[in-house]
Scaffold this motif. Structure first.
Motif, PDB file in Angstrom:
ATOM      1  N   GLY A 102       0.801  -1.217   0.000  1.00  0.00           N
ATOM      2  CA  GLY A 102       0.000   0.000   0.000  1.00  0.00           C
ATOM      3  C   GLY A 102       0.834   1.267   0.000  1.00  0.00           C
ATOM      4  N   GLN A 103       2.149   1.125  -0.125  1.00  0.00           N
ATOM      5  CA  GLN A 103       2.993   2.328  -0.165  1.00  0.00           C
ATOM      6  C   GLN A 103       2.914   2.947  -1.555  1.00  0.00           C
ATOM      7  OE1 GLN A 103       6.775   1.913   2.467  1.00  0.00           O
ATOM      8  NE2 GLN A 103       6.621   0.119   1.189  1.00  0.00           N
ATOM      9  N   GLU A 104       2.646   4.236  -1.578  1.00  0.00           N
ATOM     10  CA  GLU A 104       2.522   4.902  -2.874  1.00  0.00           C
ATOM     11  C   GLU A 104       3.827   5.558  -3.255  1.00  0.00           C
ATOM     12  OE1 GLU A 104      -0.647   7.662  -2.795  1.00  0.00           O
ATOM     13  OE2 GLU A 104      -2.186   6.121  -3.092  1.00  0.00           O
ATOM     14  N   SER A 105       4.073   5.642  -4.561  1.00  0.00           N
ATOM     15  CA  SER A 105       5.205   6.444  -5.007  1.00  0.00           C
ATOM     16  C   SER A 105       4.830   7.122  -6.314  1.00  0.00           C
ATOM     17  CB  SER A 105       6.454   5.580  -5.168  1.00  0.00           C
ATOM     18  OG  SER A 105       6.174   4.495  -6.000  1.00  0.00           O
ATOM     19  N   LYS A 106       5.459   8.271  -6.526  1.00  0.00           N
ATOM     20  CA  LYS A 106       5.122   9.092  -7.686  1.00  0.00           C
ATOM     21  C   LYS A 106       6.382   9.396  -8.455  1.00  0.00           C
ATOM     22  CE  LYS A 106       1.487  12.277  -6.256  1.00  0.00           C
ATOM     23  NZ  LYS A 106       1.353  13.707  -5.905  1.00  0.00           N
ATOM     24  N   SER A 107       6.251   9.517  -9.760  1.00  0.00           N
ATOM     25  CA  SER A 107       7.407   9.930 -10.547  1.00  0.00           C
ATOM     26  C   SER A 107       7.440  11.462 -10.590  1.00  0.00           C
ATOM     27  CB  SER A 107       7.291   9.380 -11.961  1.00  0.00           C
ATOM     28  OG  SER A 107       6.278  10.072 -12.638  1.00  0.00           O
ATOM     29  N   ASP A 108       8.447  12.002 -11.215  1.00  0.00           N
ATOM     30  CA  ASP A 108       8.481  13.443 -11.456  1.00  0.00           C
ATOM     31  C   ASP A 108       7.370  13.820 -12.424  1.00  0.00           C
ATOM     32  OD1 ASP A 108      10.573  13.805  -9.875  1.00  0.00           O
ATOM     33  OD2 ASP A 108      12.087  13.989 -11.462  1.00  0.00           O
ATOM     34  N   ILE A 109       7.102  15.110 -12.505  1.00  0.00           N
ATOM     35  CA  ILE A 109       6.079  15.547 -13.460  1.00  0.00           C
ATOM     36  C   ILE A 109       6.743  15.825 -14.802  1.00  0.00           C
ATOM     37  CG2 ILE A 109       4.469  17.406 -14.012  1.00  0.00           C
ATOM     38  CD1 ILE A 109       3.776  17.485 -11.067  1.00  0.00           C
TER      39      ILE A 109
END
Lengths: 715, 598
Positions: free
Chosen positions: A379-386
């Motif tokens: 359930g850990q979220e991660s996001k890339s750069d925009i």
């Protein structure tokens, strides 16, 4: 002479046996090669275990060949036929050798005697050599390949495996209290990790974050009370069985640290708890670039390529896009969630997606912002750069907005590129209605215009023109006898040195040519020129439709140039009213108080001081000195810092904490143990220590002062 | 005697004259010439009978040799014909007694008992200083031991200020054909190491930072292929930094002062900051010190100060009284750092420097090389760059890549002046280049700040004092003429005052314990390190050998290697010859007279 037939029969029997053995060997080799070959295919393509595949294919091939192959089951009669066929020296009489001695007639006897002389020269096994020549190299190649494949690290195998490769075995060796006869520790990793439960017989732990650990301690005699102390803070009691010899408890471990076992008040040594953290999904966007501009004529779509990986598994991944459209105050944003083409799952995903910008409702001048969001199975979220994708706005380029309002800083020549575009578009529109020749002519003229424009800009860069700018168009195609007046050509003045020199000199650093442009602007201008070149090429080869994108790009770059120029000029226009110097600092100040401020810094000086002196105390301890009471107090104070450090990084500090405990208890420690504690304490000290400090001078300064005074008086 | 000789000579001449006169007057002149010669010979023989004739003779004499072995000797290097060998070292005697080595309990006694000995062949590491002194009248042929293997020279400072580097430098002699590795370790860490090539003597330098306080012993170990060749103790003391007091005078609040103020505050410097906010109105801040009045810069305010930082404009605003007060303090060692904003200095102190503006702008900024720092800083943008012209007698502290000076300093009496044209070093801080910011200010402040006087200092005279050897303790303080009370390991010793430096006292003692020994001076406990017998053997050996070579070269007696030397002797011509000549000539005169009378 009598013995001969039996000998001959024996010979043929021996040769037949040899033949069968060699045939069998060749069959075996063939089966092994085949098995290995398929085994290799299996391991390389599908990641199967080589042995299983090998055994299956080998067995099948062997059985098949064994049934099919007649060489192995060759009868004496057939063998003699084989000999007859292959060895003419036997004169088709090999079968005679098989007949019983008595049945020979004279002719047969003569024949046998004749061929018996040839027999030693005949080697039937030689017939198989050809077969072996093929089989042996094949076998060797396959065997070597299999050997190397087996030796290579099985990366693919690991990825393909369902359960992740996480070792939960602590390498620390424990010392267990004598009251404890045995310990059983069951480690249940959280289910999402798909790690199977393990069991160990020692206290030191290395577990996955969130693992449920269950202890079962057997004591030698019945104990009254057994407790665990975690990080010297949390105490957990263990539950006994009826005889008080088996004690149990369990705990979910989320943090690194250490614990201690307390059996009837007796403390064990410290046991390490190492937590293997679950990392969030790692996102790598391979395509597109972080900033992408889609120019006129380019396909209005983007291909997103990304590589996602996680240590236990990815549960979700999608592209979150935001489109911004409109200008100024009427900008509107739209958010969308786009799924990838591939299915998400496993520990590593290669993902792609082609997004059509038109489908998103994007027009020229709009921008698309997107990032990839992923969730692992914990359930850990991660996001890339925009990432930003923008569509170049052709209408903006064509608009006169910038020119109308405010100061018109744009020189006249900036308009021509726009004119060329308009003309090109007009030409394309009118193409069906005009003759091909006129089309070509107009296209060529546009090309000439483009050339002129390019030369104009080239001048700004100090490029050398092949012809004068204004004169180019008119002069083209002129010759001395084309029937009209060429105007008054300037007469060469006789003796004009500078003019003669101009003819031969190659002028570069003309003060006029040394432009006022910044290097950045120059680079942009150069880019403009390249685009113009390309556009001109297409116009002159009568392909105005192809030229259009280059024209647009040239215009866009020109526009950018113009914008940067405007910003620079605008800054200089502000003017302030001059100061009246005589009025400065003449105001009434009696009501203004002078602020005073006093504070003392109280960072972690006490900690630093304690650590510094404790290292020195330990150094004294190395010399077997008896410690003073104050020193012992400092050491016990320092232990607090070490406990804090050890609960965060047990691997680094637990060992030294153990030794410090030993020192504090007054037990004798050896030099190495003291050094371990010193090392740990030294590493707790602040590292960043470059601070100004005063140099020392000898205490005998009066002499120096007197010397200086004397020197001065002499001067 | 000489007078008698002259009288005798005169009498002889008178006699000779009388005789010659008589001969000439004589009627018989047949043998006149012979008679005259005989008279001269007779008279001169008479004279030489009384005063014998002497002459010089040069003669080569073989000297009595004596072979003395000392520690570290290699028996194979000694020619066998120089037997017997003597030694004063019982260790060598025990070791080499089979090789006819004789033991001398007292060298000088033996030498005075054998006055014929004039040459001493000395083998091995040599003799101690006091023994060498007694051999001044002998010719010494010194053959030092060769092939020293190990650290021959090693130096480090025994006292380090906290956060300074411990630097160990020396020479390693590696005659083997394999490389060796020198490793400095301490506090359970391997701190620094260096690999040295085979075959030769190489210099090495090892460095480590310190942040602890107190007395420490690090180890310097030498390894070759994982074998430890030697491991030597490096004892040193780390002392606390002296507190620093700083005053900042700002003409206007700005970011440079704000960042400097916060940085100094967080590092516990005692700081007073006066910022001019209007005409004669100041905002004052006191950090890590008590409040005070900063309205007027006077002697009182400057009394305890180590450093004054001010901008040029603010210094120009000071009145003459304030200026004098600052000048007096600079004469006594105060440091003054001036920040200047443009090329035209206005204050009295800034006018000692001259400036030039930089023609071209640099967008990328300037990378600076800071005094005593190895690496260049990251670029710093400067809006109105101008630099300081080089002048003789000045010491630049910060220069850029092209060698232009940005921070310059000069000595003014005991104090130091420095001026900086870098307006906004805080940009380093903002950009996260805190290291550069710290380096810059540490170099500036550290270089011009008032030096701190060492109140007392305790040291040992030898570099490697050993147990059971006479050791001299030297104590310096700043209160002269009061003899310190010194106790070593709880037993009191009596110091002697240095005749030239009254604040220096020395005392000798015989340490028994290796390691840190407690020394109490006036009740304050300190420690000195005494090395064990096994420590620093090669270095000691090297020191002894060079000491011997030095002593022998000073006395100049090592130069003659010849086994025989020439000597000048005076010899007398035998009296018998003169007696015989006298008899003969007299006899001739008498006999001739007899003959002529016949």
């Amino acid at each position: 002479m009598d013995k001969m037939p039996t000998e001959n029969k024996q010979w043929i029997e021996n040769e037949r046996k040899k033949w069968i053995i060699f045939s069998f060997i060749s069959l075996l080799l063939l089966a092994v090669s085949n098995g290995l070959f398929f085994g290799l295919l299996g391991i390389l393509l599908f990641g199967f275990a080589i042995t299983k595949m090998f055994i299956a294919v080998f067995a099948a091939t062997f059985c098949y060949l064994f049934i099919i192959d007649k060489r192995i089951k060759v009868s004496e009669k057939d063998f003699s036929v084989l000999l007859n066929q292959n060895f003419p020296k036997l004169e088709e009489s090999a079968q005679l050798l098989l007949q019983p001695k008595n049945s020979y007639n004279i002719l047969q006897n003569l024949q046998i005697n004749k061929i018996a002389l040839e027999l030693p020269k005949i080697k039937p096994s030689a017939l198989l050599v050809k077969r072996f020549k093929i089989i042996i190299p094949v076998f060797l190649i396959v065997a070597i390949a299999a050997f190397f494949v087996q030796k290579l690290p099985h990366q693919k195998e690991n990825i393909a495996k369902a359960s992740p490769n996480v070792s939960q075995v602590s390498k620390v060796k424990d010392v267990i209290l004598p009251q404890i006869s045995s310990v059983k520790v069951k480690i249940n990793a959280p289910t999402y990790t798909q790690i199977t439960a393990t069991e160990q017989k020692q206290f030191s732990l290395k577990v996955v974050e969130g693992a449920l650990v269950k202890w079962e301690i057997k004591t030698t005699a019945s104990a009254k009370k057994i407790e665990f102390i975690f990080n010297e803070k949390q105490v957990i009691g263990l539950k006994p069985n009826k005889k008080n010899t088996v004690w149990e408890t369990n705990k979910t471990l989320n943090q690194s640290g250490f614990y201690q076992v307390l059996v009837d008040g007796k403390k064990s040594e410290l046991y390490q708890i190492e937590i293997i953290k679950d990392l969030p999904v790692l996102i790598k966007i391979l395509q597109p670039q972080q900033q992408t501009v889609i120019d006129f004529g380019m396909p209005q779509q983007i291909k997103i390529k990304a590589l996602l990986s996680d240590d236990y598994g990815i549960s979700e991944a999608y592209i979150s896009t935001t489109t911004a459209s409109g200008k100024g105050e009427s900008v509107s944003f739209k958010e969308r969630k786009i799924d990838f083409e591939q299915k998400i799952g496993g520990r590593q995903n290669d993902l792609t997606k082609i997004i059509s910008l038109k489908a998103l409702g994007m027009k020229a001048g709009d921008e698309l912002y997107f990032y990839i969001k992923a969730k692992d199975n914990r359930g850990q979220e991660s996001k890339s750069d925009i990432y930003i994708v923008s569509i170049a706005d052709t209408t903006e380029l064509m608009s006169m907005n910038g020119m109308m309002g405010g100061v018109n800083l744009v020189p006249e020549y900036f308009r021509s590129q726009r004119q060329i575009i308009i003309d090109t578009e007009k030409l394309l529109k009118e193409q069906p209605n005009i003759t091909p020749e006129e089309f070509k002519n107009r296209s060529n003229n546009l090309g000439i215009d483009q050339k002129l424009l390019r030369l104009r800009y080239g001048k700004f860069l100090g490029e050398e023109n092949e012809v004068e700018i204004g004169a180019t168009a008119g002069d083209e195609g002129h010759s001395a006898d084309d029937g009209h007046d060429h105007g008054n050509k300037e007469e060469k003045k006789f003796g004009d040195v500078s003019q003669i020199m101009d003819q031969y000199s190659h002028k570069h650093d003309n003060s006029e040519d040394a432009s006022f442009f910044e290097p950045e602007q120059k680079a942009k201008l150069k880019a403009v020129l390249t685009e113009m070149w390309d556009s001109e090429l297409r116009l002159r080869t009568y392909k105005p439709a192809e030229a259009l994108p280059f024209e647009y790009k040239a215009l866009r770059l020109l526009k950018e140039l113009q914008q940067s120029d405007r910003a620079y000029v605008a800054k200089t226009t502000i003017k302030t009213a001059p100061l009246k110097l005589e009025k400065r600092l003449t105001g009434e100040l009696d009501k203004i108080i002078t602020p005073q401020n006093q504070k003392n810094y109280d960072g972690n000086q006490q900690k630093e001081a304690d650590l510094k002196s404790s290292i020195s105390i330990l150094e004294q301890l190395k010399q077997n000195k008896n410690l003073a009471f104050a020193d012992k107090k400092t050491l016990s104070q320092v232990r607090v810092y070490l406990v804090a450090a050890a609960s965060k990084q047990p691997g680094l500090y637990l060992n030294s904490l153990k030794h410090l405990g030993k020192i504090n208890e007054g037990r004798k420690s050896n030099l190495i143990e003291i050094a371990v504690v010193q090392k740990a304490l030294f590493s707790l000290l602040e590292k960043d220590i470059s601070l100004p400090k005063a140099n020392l001078e000898s205490s005998n300064t009066d002499l120096g002062k007197a010397y200086l005074q004397n020197l001065k008086s002499k001067q | 005697m000489e007078e008698f000789k002259l009288i005798a000579l005169f009498l002889c001449l008178v006699l000779l004259a009388f005789l010659i006169f008589k001969e000439v007057k004589r009627s018989n002149k047949n043998l006149l010439v012979l008679r005259l010669i005989a008279s001269i010979i007779a008279v001169s023989a008479l004279f030489f009978l009384n005063y014998p004739l002497k002459y010089e003779v040069s003669q080569s004499v073989k000297k009595e040799e004596f072979t003395l072995l000392t520690k570290g000797v290699n028996l194979d290097s000694i020619p066998k014909n120089s037997l017997p060998f003597f030694t004063t070292d019982s260790g060598i005697y025990n070791e080499l007694s089979k090789n006819k080595v004789k033991f001398l309990p007292d060298l000088s006694y033996y030498l005075s008992a054998n006055p014929e000995i004039k040459t001493i062949n000395l083998y091995g590491d040599g003799l101690a200083q006091n023994e060498l002194d007694r051999l001044k009248n002998y010719q010494i042929n010194y053959h030092p031991s060769k092939n020293l293997n190990g650290i021959t020279i090693c130096n480090w400072s025994a006292t380090i200020i906290n956060t300074d580097d411990l630097v160990i430098q020396g020479t390693y002699n590696n005659p083997s054909n394999k490389p060796v590795k020198l490793m400095l370790s301490g506090l359970g860490n391997q701190l620094d190491s260096v690999n040295l090539k085979p075959n030769g003597a190489f210099n090495f330098s090892l460095k480590t930072t310190t942040n602890q306080l107190g007395y420490f012993t690090y180890q310097l170990s030498v390894t070759q292929n994982k074998d430890t060749l030697e491991s030597q103790p490096i004892p040193f003391e780390v002392i606390e930094k002296q507190p620093i007091k700083i005053l900042i005078l700002a003409a206007a609040p700005d970011f440079e002062y704000k960042f400097l103020r916060d940085w100094l505050y967080q590092n516990n410097f005692a700081l007073a900051l006066r910022t001019r906010i209007s005409k004669d109105k100041f905002s004052t801040d006191f950090f890590n010190r008590e409040k005070g009045n900063l309205g007027n810069v006077n002697q009182n305010l400057l009394q305890q100060l180590d450093l004054l930082i001010a901008d040029d404009d603010e210094l120009a605003n000071l009145n003459s009284q304030e200026r004098n007060a600052i000048n007096t303090k600079i004469e006594n060692g105060l440091g003054l750092l001036i920040r200047i904003g443009d090329e035209k200095p206005t204050s009295y102190w800034a006018k000692e420097f001259s400036f030039s503006s930089l023609a071209d702008k640099q967008d990328k900024g300037f990378s600076f090389k800071i005094f005593n720092e190895e690496n260049k800083t990251t670029p710093l943008t400067v809006e109105n760059p101008f630099y300081i012209n080089a002048q003789s007698g000045h010491q630049p502290l910060v220069i850029d890549e092209r060698g232009k000076i940005w921070v310059d300093s000069k000595i003014s009496n005991q104090g130091k002046l420095a001026i900086t044209t870098i307006p906004s070093s805080y940009k380093w801080f903002i950009k996260g280049q805190k290291k550069d910011y710290k380096k810059y200010w540490s170099a500036l402040i550290g270089n011009i700040i008032k030096k701190k006087e060492v109140i007392e200092q305790l040291s040992l005279k030898n570099q490697f004092p050993k147990t059971n050897e006479e050791t001299m303790l030297v104590y310096q303080n700043n209160s002269e003429n009061i003899a310190p009370k010194i106790k070593i390991e709880n037993s009191a010793i009596a110091p002697i005052q240095n005749q030239n430096f009254p604040n220096e006292w020395a005392a000798t003692f015989w340490p028994k314990k290796a390691g840190w020994n407690k020394v109490e001076v006036n009740g304050i406990e300190k420690q000195v390190y005494i090395f064990g017998q096994e420590d620093w053997q090669t270095a000691n050996q090297f020191q002894k050998i060079s000491n011997n070579l030095k002593m022998i070269s000073i006395s100049g007696k090592n130069s003659v290697e010849a086994e025989e030397i020439s000597e000048i002797l005076y010899r007398e011509v035998s009296n018998w010859i003169f007696f015989f000549l006298f008899l003969m000539s007299c006899g001739f005169l008498w006999y001739e007279a007899k003959l002529s009378t016949k």
